[in-house]
Design a protein around this motif. Structure first.
Motif, PDB file in Angstrom:
ATOM      1  N   ALA B 202      10.875  25.606 -39.376  1.00 51.45           N
ATOM      2  CA  ALA B 202       9.934  24.933 -38.476  1.00 51.45           C
ATOM      3  C   ALA B 202       8.517  25.038 -39.015  1.00 51.45           C
ATOM      4  O   ALA B 202       8.124  26.060 -39.575  1.00 51.45           O
ATOM      5  CB  ALA B 202      10.009  25.545 -37.078  1.00 51.45           C
ATOM      6  N   GLN B 206       5.207  22.733 -35.051  1.00 51.11           N
ATOM      7  CA  GLN B 206       6.469  22.794 -34.303  1.00 51.11           C
ATOM      8  C   GLN B 206       6.603  24.128 -33.577  1.00 51.11           C
ATOM      9  O   GLN B 206       7.036  24.178 -32.431  1.00 51.11           O
ATOM     10  CB  GLN B 206       7.658  22.584 -35.247  1.00 51.11           C
ATOM     11  CG  GLN B 206       7.892  21.126 -35.580  1.00 51.11           C
ATOM     12  CD  GLN B 206       8.989  20.934 -36.608  1.00 51.11           C
ATOM     13  OE1 GLN B 206       9.183  21.781 -37.486  1.00 51.11           O
ATOM     14  NE2 GLN B 206       9.698  19.827 -36.507  1.00 51.11           N
ATOM     15  N   LYS B 210       7.023  23.940 -29.648  1.00 52.63           N
ATOM     16  CA  LYS B 210       8.362  24.279 -29.153  1.00 52.63           C
ATOM     17  C   LYS B 210       8.425  25.697 -28.589  1.00 52.63           C
ATOM     18  O   LYS B 210       9.250  25.972 -27.735  1.00 52.63           O
ATOM     19  CB  LYS B 210       9.398  24.174 -30.286  1.00 52.63           C
ATOM     20  CG  LYS B 210       9.475  22.825 -30.938  1.00 52.63           C
ATOM     21  CD  LYS B 210      10.447  21.915 -30.231  1.00 52.63           C
ATOM     22  CE  LYS B 210      10.545  20.605 -30.964  1.00 52.63           C
ATOM     23  NZ  LYS B 210      10.760  19.493 -30.017  1.00 52.63           N
ATOM     24  N   LEU B 211       7.586  26.593 -29.106  1.00 51.22           N
ATOM     25  CA  LEU B 211       7.722  27.988 -28.700  1.00 51.22           C
ATOM     26  C   LEU B 211       6.465  28.538 -28.012  1.00 51.22           C
ATOM     27  O   LEU B 211       6.507  28.916 -26.848  1.00 51.22           O
ATOM     28  CB  LEU B 211       8.083  28.854 -29.908  1.00 51.22           C
ATOM     29  CG  LEU B 211       8.152  30.363 -29.642  1.00 51.22           C
ATOM     30  CD1 LEU B 211       9.188  30.677 -28.588  1.00 51.22           C
ATOM     31  CD2 LEU B 211       8.471  31.126 -30.923  1.00 51.22           C
TER      32      LEU B 211
END
Lengths: 265, 297
Positions: B202, B206, B210-211
């Motif tokens: 990633a 990202q 995403k996190l």
């Protein structure tokens, strides 16, 4: 995927691998002179006391650590290239599911990052969840699942993008023994179906012997391999194989290897 | 029902104490008046006289409630005596300051988490900024915005420089809880979760989308509750030392300067109601976000 066992093509190859951490108390030899070839379709367990480098070796294969010496190839590439080629799925000790995503959403995570189409994401998530027998739980959130089911979902997440290699770092270490037995059995079935080369870190002797085609016994300070055991057990293994004579013999040899490692330090 | 009863008990207790205190604090004036007139008053004569003075030391609850009601409904909401009008003025600055504070707080937090130099250079100043009394800074901010916010800008936006100054003061107070909450939230994913994304190859953005960002949401909504209250305080403080004649803060100041405690108290309660409403709104937003993020609570 077909079982390519007879090809015996080398998937992971380590030669004189070394990894030294520099700490305030001087250098720590996490790995020293580790030489090992892993063939396609093998199920290899790494067993040893903490500090023996079994997890470190796995992290090197996954390019999460950089070795300080020796050579390491994964599918004939450097670990970093192999990562970019999506060569492996990694399963950690904790399931590590995102609490804000559904189970299907968690399995889709790597697929989203790797840029699969939405339709293919759904299809692959469905298929991977089916493989770990979690069909019907797609829309549930992680907290609604038991620890064992969460770990199965994390295995589905590692399977979702069809990597050839499965790296598992004590995936069942935090689970109770009854759940662990069942998951071991399921993992073995899964491995039989998919023929994925599996590297499995554990500190449980029965688990290592039950699952593996090869067992790598390691010992600490410096982290090194003390024994490599090729298991004579058949690939089909019911749970009660653990009462057989061969099983007990291998377990004995593993125990001996672990003890020998301790005498050395 | 289980929750209503304790709350009502406490409210009842506070009102009883309040009445008792109003008798105690307003009685000297009654005795004073009687002494000047050469009369003496009994306790039962004194009691009603403490409850309806025009300039009581401590107005009793019913007087405050009446003044509040008069302020809210007694005249057109555009009147300079309407608390709705003054509340609206304060609310505008509060919301502008809140949005500004949240944007600045989140922006700084993102850069501090991602750029090491920012972490070392900006964070100490952010902490220091909160140790300076806002009352000391407010006049300077008013003067500065007066000189910067001129020409075509006020006409183009419909906002005068005082509204801008109030929004800046309000943002000055509200950005900090958001900054602290977001830094904690963006750093909340553990090493394993970062490693997991790195095995997928990633990218940095990202990992963020995403996190880090979704992981920070519970911290974010918690900080919003503190920030909205701080924004309101900032807007009111911004109205105090600046010669403002509009807004709940100005209303309180007028009440205190002209010795009109009822004006002061009704403005105080109006701002309390406003704060309660704003926190309620943030609470609704929080529940919506928490439900979307699938937490059990």
């Amino acid at each position: 995927m077909t079982n390519g066992g007879e090809l015996a093509e080398t998937v992971v190859s380590a030669k004189n691998l070394e990894l030294t951490f520099q700490t305030g108390d001087g250098p720590v030899h996490a790995l020293k002179d580790v030489t090992l070839d892993i063939a396609h379709g093998d199920f290899v367990s790494f067993i040893g006391p903490s500090g023996c480098g079994k997890t470190t070796f796995l992290r090197c294969v996954a390019a999460l650590e950089t070795p300080t010496g020796g050579s390491l190839t994964v599918n004939g590439m450097s670990p970093d290239q192999a990562r970019r080629a999506r060569a492996y799925g990694y399963v950690f000790q904790a399931a590590g599911l995102y609490p804000w995503r559904t189970i299907a959403g968690n399995v889709r995570l790597p697929l989203e990052i790797m840029g699969f189409s939405r339709q293919e994401q759904d299809e692959r998530a469905r298929r991977s969840l089916e493989m770990v027998e979690l069909s019907g739980f797609e829309k549930k959130y992680p907290w609604q699942l038991s620890g064992g089911m969460q770990q199965r979902a994390s295995i589905a997440r590692a399977l979702a993008f069809d990597a050839d290699i499965l790296l598992m770092d004590e995936p069942f270490g935090a689970l109770d023994e009854i759940v662990r037995d069942r998951l071991n059995e399921e993992l073995l079935k899964l491995w039989g179906r998919t023929a994925k080369t599996t590297l499995f870190v554990t500190h449980s002797i029965p688990e290592a012997v039950y699952l593996s085609t090869r067992i790598v016994v390691m010992s600490p300070r410096p982290g090194r391999i003390t024994d490599i055991i090729d298991s004579p057990l058949p690939r089909e293994r019911p749970l009660d194989i653990r009462d057989s004579k061969e099983f007990i013999e291998i377990a004995h040899r593993v125990r001996e290897g672990l003890r020998a490692g301790h005498v050395d330090d | 029902m289980n929750r209503v009863l304790p709350i009502l008990t406490v409210v009842g207790l506070i009102i009883a104490l309040w009445y008792a205190a109003s008798v105690w604090l307003n009685a000297p004036w009654v005795y004073d008046q009687a002494a000047r007139a050469g009369q003496s008053v009994s306790f039962s004569q004194m009691l009603p006289q403490t409850q309806n003075q025009s300039r009581p030391v401590l107005p009793p609850p019913h007087q405050v409630a009446d003044a509040l009601w008069q302020g809210l409904t007694g005249q057109a909401i555009t009147s300079k005596r309407s608390l709705v009008y003054h509340g609206w003025v304060t609310l505008q600055s509060t919301l502008m300051g809140f949005v500004l504070g949240v944007v600045v707080g989140v922006g700084l937090a993102v850069s501090i988490v991602h750029v090491r130099a920012m972490d070392q250079s900006v964070m100490p100043w952010a902490v220091i900024s909160q140790t300076i009394p806002i009352v000391a800074l407010a006049p300077m901010i008013v003067v500065l915005s007066n000189s910067f916010w001129s020409g075509a800008l006020p006409q183009a936006t419909g906002l005068d420089s005082r509204a801008i100054a109030k929004a800046i003061i309000s943002a000055y107070l509200s950005f900090f809880p958001v900054l602290v909450g977001m830094i904690k939230g963006l750093r909340s994913p553990d090493a394993m979760q970062i490693d997991l994304l790195s095995t997928y190859g990633a990218s940095g953005p990202q990992t963020f989308w995403k996190l880090r960002l979704p992981a920070s949401m519970p911290y974010f909504v918690a900080s919003l509750k503190v920030a909205i209250a701080a924004s309101l305080v900032g807007a009111i403080v911004g109205e105090l030392p600046t010669g403002a004649i509009q807004g709940l803060g100005a209303r309180m100041l007028i009440g205190s300067q002209f010795g009109e405690p009822l004006i002061m108290w009704s403005a105080l309660f109006a701002s309390a109601i406003l704060a309660g409403g704003l926190i309620l709104l943030v609470g609704v937003a929080e529940r919506a976000i928490v439900r979307r993020t699938g937490s059990p609570a």
